[in-house]
Design a protein around this motif. Sequence first.
Motif, PDB file in Angstrom:
ATOM      1  N   ALA A  86     -66.433-111.579 150.120  1.00 26.78           N
ATOM      2  CA  ALA A  86     -65.153-112.057 149.598  1.00 26.78           C
ATOM      3  C   ALA A  86     -64.020-111.064 149.846  1.00 26.78           C
ATOM      4  CB  ALA A  86     -65.261-112.343 148.100  1.00 26.78           C
ATOM      5  N   ILE A  87     -64.360-109.834 150.217  1.00 23.29           N
ATOM      6  CA  ILE A  87     -63.324-108.823 150.429  1.00 23.29           C
ATOM      7  C   ILE A  87     -62.476-109.208 151.639  1.00 23.29           C
ATOM      8  CG2 ILE A  87     -62.837-106.412 150.970  1.00 23.29           C
ATOM      9  CD1 ILE A  87     -65.438-105.690 149.470  1.00 23.29           C
ATOM     10  N   ALA A  88     -61.179-109.395 151.399  1.00 16.49           N
ATOM     11  CA  ALA A  88     -60.251-109.771 152.458  1.00 16.49           C
ATOM     12  C   ALA A  88     -59.497-108.559 153.006  1.00 16.49           C
ATOM     13  CB  ALA A  88     -59.241-110.795 151.939  1.00 16.49           C
ATOM     14  N   GLU A  89     -59.279-107.559 152.143  1.00 16.35           N
ATOM     15  CA  GLU A  89     -58.503-106.388 152.542  1.00 16.35           C
ATOM     16  C   GLU A  89     -59.071-105.158 151.865  1.00 16.35           C
ATOM     17  OE1 GLU A  89     -55.610-103.228 152.466  1.00 16.35           O
ATOM     18  OE2 GLU A  89     -56.158-104.333 150.682  1.00 16.35           O
ATOM     19  N   MET A  90     -59.136-104.051 152.600  1.00 16.10           N
ATOM     20  CA  MET A  90     -59.660-102.801 152.065  1.00 16.10           C
ATOM     21  C   MET A  90     -58.746-101.664 152.508  1.00 16.10           C
ATOM     22  SD  MET A  90     -63.460-101.133 152.614  1.00 16.10           S
ATOM     23  CE  MET A  90     -63.302-100.721 154.352  1.00 16.10           C
ATOM     24  N   THR A  91     -58.355-100.834 151.559  1.00 14.90           N
ATOM     25  CA  THR A  91     -57.612 -99.619 151.861  1.00 14.90           C
ATOM     26  C   THR A  91     -58.454 -98.457 151.364  1.00 14.90           C
ATOM     27  OG1 THR A  91     -55.499-100.768 151.590  1.00 14.90           O
ATOM     28  CG2 THR A  91     -55.443 -98.354 151.558  1.00 14.90           C
ATOM     29  N   THR A  92     -58.700 -97.488 152.238  1.00 21.57           N
ATOM     30  CA  THR A  92     -59.493 -96.328 151.852  1.00 21.57           C
ATOM     31  C   THR A  92     -58.635 -95.075 151.962  1.00 21.57           C
ATOM     32  OG1 THR A  92     -60.397 -96.139 154.110  1.00 21.57           O
ATOM     33  CG2 THR A  92     -61.692 -97.370 152.503  1.00 21.57           C
ATOM     34  N   TYR A  93     -58.779 -94.210 150.971  1.00 27.50           N
ATOM     35  CA  TYR A  93     -58.057 -92.951 150.911  1.00 27.50           C
ATOM     36  C   TYR A  93     -59.091 -91.847 151.048  1.00 27.50           C
ATOM     37  CZ  TYR A  93     -54.599 -96.134 149.033  1.00 27.50           C
ATOM     38  OH  TYR A  93     -53.742 -97.191 148.870  1.00 27.50           O
ATOM     39  N   HIS A  94     -58.846 -90.918 151.965  1.00 30.23           N
ATOM     40  CA  HIS A  94     -59.840 -89.904 152.312  1.00 30.23           C
ATOM     41  C   HIS A  94     -59.268 -88.497 152.205  1.00 30.23           C
ATOM     42  CE1 HIS A  94     -62.351 -92.974 154.517  1.00 30.23           C
ATOM     43  NE2 HIS A  94     -61.166 -93.568 154.559  1.00 30.23           N
ATOM     44  N   ILE A  95     -60.057 -87.592 151.671  1.00 31.64           N
ATOM     45  CA  ILE A  95     -59.788 -86.166 151.761  1.00 31.64           C
ATOM     46  C   ILE A  95     -60.667 -85.689 152.925  1.00 31.64           C
ATOM     47  CG2 ILE A  95     -59.905 -83.914 150.622  1.00 31.64           C
ATOM     48  CD1 ILE A  95     -57.946 -85.911 149.289  1.00 31.64           C
ATOM     49  N   GLY A  96     -60.063 -85.218 153.994  1.00 34.45           N
ATOM     50  CA  GLY A  96     -60.832 -84.820 155.173  1.00 34.45           C
ATOM     51  C   GLY A  96     -61.294 -86.017 155.982  1.00 34.45           C
ATOM     52  N   LEU A  97     -60.397 -86.945 156.230  1.00 36.37           N
ATOM     53  CA  LEU A  97     -60.720 -88.200 156.924  1.00 36.37           C
ATOM     54  C   LEU A  97     -61.523 -87.978 158.201  1.00 36.37           C
ATOM     55  CD1 LEU A  97     -60.292 -91.293 157.359  1.00 36.37           C
ATOM     56  CD2 LEU A  97     -58.175 -90.708 158.524  1.00 36.37           C
ATOM     57  N   ARG A  98     -61.071 -87.105 159.051  1.00 31.72           N
ATOM     58  CA  ARG A  98     -61.756 -86.905 160.331  1.00 31.72           C
ATOM     59  C   ARG A  98     -63.110 -86.225 160.161  1.00 31.72           C
ATOM     60  NH1 ARG A  98     -56.546 -87.041 160.860  1.00 31.72           N
ATOM     61  NH2 ARG A  98     -55.587 -88.267 162.496  1.00 31.72           N
ATOM     62  N   ASP A  99     -63.278 -85.477 159.085  1.00 30.76           N
ATOM     63  CA  ASP A  99     -64.555 -84.795 158.839  1.00 30.76           C
ATOM     64  C   ASP A  99     -65.673 -85.765 158.478  1.00 30.76           C
ATOM     65  OD1 ASP A  99     -63.284 -82.353 159.261  1.00 30.76           O
ATOM     66  OD2 ASP A  99     -62.860 -82.075 157.124  1.00 30.76           O
ATOM     67  N   HIS A 100     -65.333 -86.868 157.834  1.00 32.83           N
ATOM     68  CA  HIS A 100     -66.404 -87.776 157.382  1.00 32.83           C
ATOM     69  C   HIS A 100     -66.197 -89.234 157.791  1.00 32.83           C
ATOM     70  CE1 HIS A 100     -63.655 -87.992 153.769  1.00 32.83           C
ATOM     71  NE2 HIS A 100     -63.834 -89.273 154.031  1.00 32.83           N
ATOM     72  N   PHE A 101     -65.276 -89.493 158.726  1.00 34.69           N
ATOM     73  CA  PHE A 101     -64.999 -90.878 159.087  1.00 34.69           C
ATOM     74  C   PHE A 101     -66.228 -91.592 159.650  1.00 34.69           C
ATOM     75  CE2 PHE A 101     -63.682 -94.380 161.764  1.00 34.69           C
ATOM     76  CZ  PHE A 101     -62.881 -95.087 160.881  1.00 34.69           C
ATOM     77  N   GLU A 102     -66.958 -90.958 160.543  1.00 25.62           N
ATOM     78  CA  GLU A 102     -68.131 -91.618 161.134  1.00 25.62           C
ATOM     79  C   GLU A 102     -69.167 -91.948 160.074  1.00 25.62           C
ATOM     80  OE1 GLU A 102     -69.727 -89.833 164.677  1.00 25.62           O
ATOM     81  OE2 GLU A 102     -67.715 -89.404 165.438  1.00 25.62           O
ATOM     82  N   LEU A 103     -69.408 -91.032 159.143  1.00 27.26           N
ATOM     83  CA  LEU A 103     -70.346 -91.289 158.048  1.00 27.26           C
ATOM     84  C   LEU A 103     -69.844 -92.447 157.188  1.00 27.26           C
ATOM     85  CD1 LEU A 103     -72.818 -90.571 156.312  1.00 27.26           C
ATOM     86  CD2 LEU A 103     -71.353 -88.907 155.118  1.00 27.26           C
ATOM     87  N   PHE A 104     -68.557 -92.430 156.848  1.00 32.18           N
ATOM     88  CA  PHE A 104     -68.002 -93.521 156.047  1.00 32.18           C
ATOM     89  C   PHE A 104     -68.160 -94.852 156.767  1.00 32.18           C
ATOM     90  CE2 PHE A 104     -64.779 -96.494 154.707  1.00 32.18           C
ATOM     91  CZ  PHE A 104     -64.986 -96.499 153.337  1.00 32.18           C
ATOM     92  N   ASP A 105     -67.885 -94.868 158.060  1.00 32.49           N
ATOM     93  CA  ASP A 105     -67.982 -96.107 158.829  1.00 32.49           C
ATOM     94  C   ASP A 105     -69.410 -96.646 158.819  1.00 32.49           C
ATOM     95  OD1 ASP A 105     -66.599 -98.068 160.349  1.00 32.49           O
ATOM     96  OD2 ASP A 105     -67.434 -97.216 162.188  1.00 32.49           O
ATOM     97  N   GLN A 106     -70.399 -95.781 158.947  1.00 31.73           N
ATOM     98  CA  GLN A 106     -71.813 -96.207 158.889  1.00 31.73           C
ATOM     99  C   GLN A 106     -72.136 -96.816 157.519  1.00 31.73           C
ATOM    100  OE1 GLN A 106     -73.725 -92.475 159.738  1.00 31.73           O
ATOM    101  NE2 GLN A 106     -74.248 -93.120 161.822  1.00 31.73           N
ATOM    102  N   ILE A 107     -71.722 -96.145 156.466  1.00 30.07           N
ATOM    103  CA  ILE A 107     -72.022 -96.627 155.111  1.00 30.07           C
ATOM    104  C   ILE A 107     -71.259 -97.909 154.822  1.00 30.07           C
ATOM    105  CG2 ILE A 107     -71.752 -96.072 152.653  1.00 30.07           C
ATOM    106  CD1 ILE A 107     -72.501 -93.150 153.492  1.00 30.07           C
ATOM    107  N   ARG A 108     -70.018 -97.994 155.276  1.00 32.25           N
ATOM    108  CA  ARG A 108     -69.222 -99.220 155.107  1.00 32.25           C
ATOM    109  C   ARG A 108     -69.984-100.419 155.654  1.00 32.25           C
ATOM    110  NH1 ARG A 108     -65.658-102.102 158.693  1.00 32.25           N
ATOM    111  NH2 ARG A 108     -66.337-100.731 160.367  1.00 32.25           N
ATOM    112  N   LEU A 109     -70.627-100.249 156.797  1.00 31.92           N
ATOM    113  CA  LEU A 109     -71.336-101.359 157.433  1.00 31.92           C
ATOM    114  C   LEU A 109     -72.660-101.697 156.743  1.00 31.92           C
ATOM    115  CD1 LEU A 109     -70.522-100.556 161.151  1.00 31.92           C
ATOM    116  CD2 LEU A 109     -69.466-102.277 159.651  1.00 31.92           C
ATOM    117  N   GLU A 110     -73.118-100.850 155.819  1.00 32.64           N
ATOM    118  CA  GLU A 110     -74.269-101.199 154.982  1.00 32.64           C
ATOM    119  C   GLU A 110     -73.872-102.259 153.948  1.00 32.64           C
ATOM    120  OE1 GLU A 110     -75.785 -97.659 153.112  1.00 32.64           O
ATOM    121  OE2 GLU A 110     -76.045 -96.633 155.054  1.00 32.64           O
TER     122      GLU A 110
END
Length: 133
Positions: free
Chosen positions: A72-96
């Motif tokens: 049901a999620i139509a829009e998502m905004t994520t706020y990151h401390i150290g975005l580039r440091d953990h973006f790939e990890l976040f992207d993997q978990i997001r897809l779970e």
Amino acid sequence: MAITPVIPPAFQTAYEQIKMSPGVLSGDHLFLTGMTGGDPDGQMPSDPAKQMRNAFDKIGLILSEANLPFAAIAEMTTYHIGLRDHFELFDQIRLEYLQPPYPAWTAIEAAGLRREGAIIEIRVVANVGTQTE
């Protein structure tokens, strides 16, 4: 248009103490407050993956309270401390948690978040017309 708070039992104390709704139904949408990765006991894990999963799990509790799936999620905004440091990890978990059709998504590098030690905060808007399976 009526505005109805969505407060899962696990969020009742926070609702009363902080004076904000974890989610609000308004029209055809459920608006969620930004969720950080604190544990149910209020501790902020040092493990980035644990924080990310905790934030998505809290989102799931609120969606479930409104009888909505992650789809049901139509829009998502994520706020990151150290975005580039953990973006790939976040992207993997997001897809779970998320599947096609994927929501619109904006990722923002932030200078700080309210919770000490938090590296992620996730805010979503869901379509109320999407029911759980």
